[in-house]
Motif scaffolding. Structure first.
Motif, short mmCIF file in Angstrom:
data_model
loop_
_atom_site.label_atom_id
_atom_site.label_comp_id
_atom_site.label_asym_id
_atom_site.label_seq_id
_atom_site.Cartn_x
_atom_site.Cartn_y
_atom_site.Cartn_z
N ARG A 193 0.74 -1.44 0.10
CA ARG A 193 0.01 -0.14 -0.26
C ARG A 193 0.84 1.50 0.17
O ARG A 193 1.91 1.28 0.61
N ASP A 194 0.38 2.52 -0.16
CA ASP A 194 0.88 3.81 -0.76
C ASP A 194 1.05 4.08 0.56
O ASP A 194 0.65 5.30 1.10
N SER A 195 2.13 3.67 1.23
CA SER A 195 2.16 4.07 3.17
C SER A 195 3.24 5.70 3.36
O SER A 195 2.91 6.03 3.82
N GLY A 196 4.16 5.21 2.08
CA GLY A 196 4.76 6.68 2.28
C GLY A 196 6.05 6.54 3.48
O GLY A 196 6.12 4.94 3.34
N GLY A 197 6.99 7.97 2.92
CA GLY A 197 7.87 7.11 3.67
C GLY A 197 9.20 6.79 3.02
O GLY A 197 9.10 6.44 1.73
N ASP A 198 10.12 6.49 3.92
CA ASP A 198 11.40 5.27 3.37
C ASP A 198 10.72 3.75 3.25
O ASP A 198 10.35 3.30 3.85
N ALA A 199 11.16 3.64 2.26
CA ALA A 199 10.59 1.73 1.50
C ALA A 199 11.36 1.09 1.05
O ALA A 199 12.35 1.31 -0.47
N ALA A 200 12.59 1.22 2.34
CA ALA A 200 13.53 -0.45 1.69
C ALA A 200 12.78 -0.89 0.65
O ALA A 200 13.78 -1.93 -1.01
#
Length: 238
Positions: A193-200
């Motif tokens: 889901r498009d949670s946002g923030g940094d996404a490794a």
């Protein structure tokens, strides 16, 4: 001051507010996660009983302002808070990290809801990494044509996909670890889901040239929106 929490931003915001002279901060958590990390200030756990119950709680505790720092997909509490604060004339703002934007090499497929990813999967891959949260796993229950790697903070309740392996963990995650997980389980496609923030996990998926299916965020009410904890404090004190 009431902070609707459950995110890292909410904990950082509570710490800033607790250090602000004259501010008494209460963070409210829904109670869906076991052993949540306690924020600065006072902690409240549990639902309010819809907008009416929230309005009654705000009156009883003489709350001056509310900041919603919940997960971008916690649409119900956001709508309830907008309703309750509007009725009472209490200032209300939403703290939301920016959403994700694709970069060079990304193979993203946007869908309206997590369930909408289901029909896309057979054409994208047979081994699927689901990082959608516990509440959306039932959408894939009963599928026996695909294999799933599930990652949640706490063990999810049934129903679950027929063929799966469960890993539990709380972020932040790191690119090297995500790459190792994708390779170990021979993942073909990531669903999130498009949670946002940094996404490794998105960086790792790009490096592995994986397809990624991303559910869009639900729309926000017509209320002030800030992108950082400091901006939320500035809004409160302006």
């Amino acid at each position: 001051m009431l902070v609707l929490g459950g995110t890292d931003e909410a904990r950082r915001l509570a710490a800033l507010l607790a250090a602000t002279a004259g501010v008494h901060v209460v963070t409210s958590l829904a109670g869906r996660t076991r052993r949540p990390e306690p924020p600065a200030g006072q902690l409240r756990i549990g639902g309010f009983g819809g907008p009416d119950g929230l309005a009654a709680w705000l009156r009883e505790h003489r709350v001056d302002a509310v900041i919603d720092a919940t997960h971008p997909f916690a649409a119900t509490i956001t709508a309830n808070a907008a309703d309750a604060t509007y009725r009472l004339g209490i200032p209300f703002a939403v703290l939301r990290r920016p959403g994700w934007r694709p970069g060079a090499g990304d193979r993203w497929h946007w869908v309206a809801t997590v369930a909408d990813a289901n029909p896309l999967l057979p054409a994208l891959g047979r081994r699927v990494f689901l990082t959608t949260g516990r509440g959306d796993l039932a959408a894939f229950a009963g599928r026996d044509d695909l294999w799933f790697l599930l990652r949640t903070v706490d063990p999810p309740p049934p129903p679950l996909p027929t063929h799966h392996v469960l890993v539990t963990g709380r972020g932040p995650f790191h690119v090297d670890g995500e790459l190792a997980l994708l390779r170990e389980h021979r993942i073909d496609v990531l669903v999130t889901r498009d949670s946002g923030g940094d996404a490794a996990k998105l960086v790792a998926a790009r490096r592995c040239r994986l397809s990624v299916v991303i559910a869009r965020r639900p729309p926000l009410p017509d209320v002030p929106v800030v992108a950082t904890e400091q901006a939320a404090v500035d809004w409160l004190t302006s």
